[in-house]
Design a protein around this motif. Sequence first.
Motif, PDB file in Angstrom:
ATOM      1  N   CYS A  12       0.732  -1.246   0.107  1.00 49.86           N
ATOM      2  CA  CYS A  12      -0.094  -0.061   0.035  1.00 49.86           C
ATOM      3  C   CYS A  12       0.935   1.211  -0.005  1.00 49.86           C
ATOM      4  O   CYS A  12       0.293   2.305  -0.214  1.00 49.86           O
ATOM      5  CB  CYS A  12      -1.030  -0.015   1.095  1.00 49.86           C
ATOM      6  SG  CYS A  12      -0.189   0.272   2.751  1.00 49.86           S
ATOM      7  N   CYS A  73       3.363  -4.332   7.721  1.00 51.37           N
ATOM      8  CA  CYS A  73       2.452  -3.219   7.558  1.00 51.37           C
ATOM      9  C   CYS A  73       1.108  -3.450   8.072  1.00 51.37           C
ATOM     10  O   CYS A  73       0.667  -4.473   7.834  1.00 51.37           O
ATOM     11  CB  CYS A  73       2.250  -2.810   5.954  1.00 51.37           C
ATOM     12  SG  CYS A  73       1.176  -1.409   5.756  1.00 51.37           S
ATOM     13  N   CYS A  76      -1.482  -3.361   5.002  1.00 51.16           N
ATOM     14  CA  CYS A  76      -1.672  -4.251   3.729  1.00 51.16           C
ATOM     15  C   CYS A  76      -1.079  -5.602   4.360  1.00 51.16           C
ATOM     16  O   CYS A  76      -1.073  -6.477   3.537  1.00 51.16           O
ATOM     17  CB  CYS A  76      -0.912  -3.646   2.462  1.00 51.16           C
ATOM     18  SG  CYS A  76       0.960  -3.478   2.616  1.00 51.16           S
TER      19      CYS A  76
HETATM   20 ZN   LIG Z   1       1.215  -1.355   3.307  1.00 47.07          ZN
END
Ligand SMILES: [Zn+2]
Length: 118
Positions: A12, A73, A76
Amino acid sequence: MAIAHYRGSCQCGAVSFEADTDLDQTITCNCSRCQRLGSVLAFAPREAFTLNAGEDNLTEYRFNTMKLRHLFCKTCGIQGFSYGEKPDGTAMVAINVNCLEGVNPRALSPHAHDGASA
Ligand SMILES: [Zn+2]
């Protein structure tokens, strides 16, 4: 072998980083985590790695010896790197080559590390 500069990110884009590393010295690993992720890993000393964005968007996961800090993350789920140490205590980063810009991990010749037996 040649150390070069690479930029990488999660899917992302919330987490981005850059590092100097040698893609002639990559590994795959068959441990319970890398096997599932399909990781191709390159390594850099901690000082050759810069986290440019997303420190507050990372979740840390540890398992087995608990020494490696797997960071992925929160948005994502992609793990771009993990922090660890060499046996001599040198701070290192294991970089997920699949997250690097302009790199085809399938064109590399990674060494098959037997992490499952380690
Ligand atoms: Zn991400």
